[in-house]
Design an enzyme around this catalytic site. Structure first.
Site, PDB file in Angstrom:
ATOM      1  N   ASP A  99       0.803  -1.234   0.000  1.00 49.60           N
ATOM      2  CA  ASP A  99       0.000   0.000   0.000  1.00 49.60           C
ATOM      3  C   ASP A  99       0.834   1.281   0.000  1.00 49.60           C
ATOM      4  O   ASP A  99       0.286   2.373  -0.185  1.00 49.60           O
ATOM      5  CB  ASP A  99      -0.962  -0.010   1.193  1.00 49.60           C
ATOM      6  CG  ASP A  99      -0.262  -0.197   2.532  1.00 49.60           C
ATOM      7  OD1 ASP A  99      -0.778  -0.962   3.375  1.00 49.60           O
ATOM      8  OD2 ASP A  99       0.821   0.393   2.734  1.00 49.60           O
ATOM      9  N   HIS A 114       6.935  -7.555  -1.277  1.00 48.76           N
ATOM     10  CA  HIS A 114       5.908  -8.092  -2.192  1.00 48.76           C
ATOM     11  C   HIS A 114       5.517  -7.097  -3.282  1.00 48.76           C
ATOM     12  O   HIS A 114       4.491  -7.263  -3.945  1.00 48.76           O
ATOM     13  CB  HIS A 114       4.677  -8.534  -1.390  1.00 48.76           C
ATOM     14  CG  HIS A 114       4.970  -9.689  -0.478  1.00 48.76           C
ATOM     15  ND1 HIS A 114       4.095 -10.085   0.501  1.00 48.76           N
ATOM     16  CD2 HIS A 114       6.042 -10.503  -0.374  1.00 48.76           C
ATOM     17  CE1 HIS A 114       4.626 -11.118   1.159  1.00 48.76           C
ATOM     18  NE2 HIS A 114       5.789 -11.384   0.652  1.00 48.76           N
ATOM     19  N   CYS A 125       8.393  -6.942 -21.888  1.00 48.42           N
ATOM     20  CA  CYS A 125       9.730  -6.360 -22.074  1.00 48.42           C
ATOM     21  C   CYS A 125      10.366  -5.988 -20.735  1.00 48.42           C
ATOM     22  O   CYS A 125       9.740  -6.098 -19.676  1.00 48.42           O
ATOM     23  CB  CYS A 125       9.657  -5.154 -23.012  1.00 48.42           C
ATOM     24  SG  CYS A 125       8.930  -3.668 -22.277  1.00 48.42           S
TER      25      CYS A 125
HETATM   26  N1  APR Z   1      -3.018  -4.438  14.590  1.00 48.82           N
HETATM   27  C1  APR Z   1      -2.206  -5.540  14.651  1.00 48.82           C
HETATM   28  N2  APR Z   1      -2.486  -6.714  14.024  1.00 48.82           N
HETATM   29  C2  APR Z   1      -3.634  -6.763  13.315  1.00 48.82           C
HETATM   30  C3  APR Z   1      -4.544  -5.675  13.227  1.00 48.82           C
HETATM   31  C4  APR Z   1      -4.190  -4.470  13.907  1.00 48.82           C
HETATM   32  N3  APR Z   1      -4.970  -3.389  13.884  1.00 48.82           N
HETATM   33  N4  APR Z   1      -5.605  -6.053  12.450  1.00 48.82           N
HETATM   34  C5  APR Z   1      -5.362  -7.345  12.072  1.00 48.82           C
HETATM   35  N5  APR Z   1      -4.185  -7.768  12.601  1.00 48.82           N
HETATM   36  C6  APR Z   1      -3.498  -9.046  12.395  1.00 48.82           C
HETATM   37  C7  APR Z   1      -4.428 -10.248  12.202  1.00 48.82           C
HETATM   38  O1  APR Z   1      -4.669 -10.847  13.456  1.00 48.82           O
HETATM   39  C8  APR Z   1      -3.618 -11.163  11.292  1.00 48.82           C
HETATM   40  O2  APR Z   1      -2.867 -12.100  12.064  1.00 48.82           O
HETATM   41  O3  APR Z   1      -2.786  -8.923  11.192  1.00 48.82           O
HETATM   42  C9  APR Z   1      -2.638 -10.214  10.584  1.00 48.82           C
HETATM   43  C10 APR Z   1      -2.869 -10.046   9.082  1.00 48.82           C
HETATM   44  O4  APR Z   1      -2.643 -11.301   8.492  1.00 48.82           O
HETATM   45  P1  APR Z   1      -2.880 -11.520   6.916  1.00 48.82           P
HETATM   46  O5  APR Z   1      -4.184 -10.971   6.530  1.00 48.82           O
HETATM   47  O6  APR Z   1      -2.590 -12.958   6.657  1.00 48.82           O
HETATM   48  O7  APR Z   1      -1.778 -10.588   6.231  1.00 48.82           O
HETATM   49  P2  APR Z   1      -0.204 -10.825   6.034  1.00 48.82           P
HETATM   50  O8  APR Z   1       0.385 -11.631   7.150  1.00 48.82           O
HETATM   51  O9  APR Z   1       0.390  -9.514   5.758  1.00 48.82           O
HETATM   52  O10 APR Z   1      -0.191 -11.716   4.685  1.00 48.82           O
HETATM   53  C11 APR Z   1       1.060 -12.057   4.140  1.00 48.82           C
HETATM   54  O11 APR Z   1       0.008 -12.989   2.203  1.00 48.82           O
HETATM   55  O12 APR Z   1      -1.784 -12.705   0.895  1.00 48.82           O
HETATM   56  C12 APR Z   1      -0.422 -12.623   0.902  1.00 48.82           C
HETATM   57  O13 APR Z   1       1.085 -11.243  -0.300  1.00 48.82           O
HETATM   58  C13 APR Z   1       0.047 -11.207   0.628  1.00 48.82           C
HETATM   59  O14 APR Z   1       1.625  -9.854   1.854  1.00 48.82           O
HETATM   60  C14 APR Z   1       0.571 -10.758   1.992  1.00 48.82           C
HETATM   61  C15 APR Z   1       0.995 -12.057   2.634  1.00 48.82           C
END
Ligand code: APR
Length: 242
Positions: A99, A114, A125
């Site tokens: 983001d 990522h 290309c």
């Molecule tokens: N503060 C802290 N943690 C939070 C909050 C918050 N406000 N809101 C949600 N979470 C936690 C959730 O509990 C969850 O464990 O953030 C985590 C987000 O997990 P995912 O949705 O799996 O995201 P991420 O770990 O970044 O995913 C990794 O997976 O889909 C692919 O490429 C994509 O970069 C991504 C990668």
């Protein structure tokens, strides 16, 4: 709440995930109402899906661009920018997020593992990836102005490898011997490698390991310290820097 003290002989590696941007209004991937709950990941975030239906992929990323464009950094992002200002080259931020909010918050010692949502490249290309904030109209597949090939988001999709240069930069910071290592992961479910493996590498190098997350992660047990909470509320008070 535990606090994490960073003295003059310590360096800090931070890994962030989607949870860090949740309080800025950007959906996470997994868990309630996560992106992957509502979109077939193999169709919208894989090279096979792009080959099969590139306009579906561009509709997905255009929606994400439109959704993320008005979002602003939250206190969690700003705390990490402050840490970088204070620690200088004893700080590195590796993010799984695409983001761009860490850069908006002021972080420069930043590795976007990522890719970036607002960057596009050609699928044919070798032109340099370029900034592209456009949310394309439904059904559009933008073409490269240089070779006519299909453009694609500059994002690492499932089944694709990360940029070696980014992994090397994280590996070099982990392996430094001039200071004591602290590894902090924030807002990530620990479900996706190689990022989810950084904690193991940090442990093997004798590093101190912390997790700040709203819920337990898949790899919580690998961390010495787990602070459960929302990063925008926890991070501003978590770290004290000598
Ligand atoms: N503060 C802290 N943690 C939070 C909050 C918050 N406000 N809101 C949600 N979470 C936690 C959730 O509990 C969850 O464990 O953030 C985590 C987000 O997990 P995912 O949705 O799996 O995201 P991420 O770990 O970044 O995913 C990794 O997976 O889909 C692919 O490429 C994509 O970069 C991504 C990668």
């Amino acid at each position: 709440m535990d606090t994490l003290r960073i003295d003059k002989d310590t360096r800090l590696l931070v890994l962030t995930g989607a949870g860090v941007s949740a309080e800025s209004g950007i959906p996470t991937f997994r868990g309630g109402n996560g992106l992957w709950e509502n979109h077939p990941v193999e169709q919208v975030a894989s090279p096979e899906g792009f080959r099969e239906d590139p306009s579906l992929v561009w509709r997905f990323y255009s929606q994400r661009r439109a959704g993320a464009a008005p979002c602003q950094p939250n206190p969690g992002h700003r705390a990490m920018a402050e840490w970088e200002r204070k620690l200088g080259d004893r700080f590195l931020l590796a993010t799984q997020n695409v983001d761009g909010l860490h850069r908006v918050a002021g972080n420069q010692q930043l590795v976007e593992l990522h890719g970036n949502l607002f960057t596009t490249r050609c699928s044919r290309c070798t032109r340099e990836p370029f900034e592209d904030r456009l949310a394309y109209p439904d059904g559009t597949v933008p073409l490269c102005g240089q070779c006519g090939g299909k453009l694609r988001p500059h994002i690492v999709w499932f089944g694709e490898v990360l940029d070696e240069r980014n992994l090397l930069r994280v590996g070099e910071f982990l392996a430094r011997e001039d200071t004591r290592l602290v590894f902090l992961a924030v807002g990530t479910s620990g479900a996706v490698y190689p990022a989810a493996g950084f904690v193991q590498a940090a442990r093997e190098l004798g590093g101190e390991t912390w997790l700040v997350n709203a819920d337990p992660a898949d790899n919580t047990l690998l961390f010495q310290h787990f602070v459960r909470g929302r990063s925008g509320e926890v991070l501003p008070a978590l770290v004290t820097i000598d």
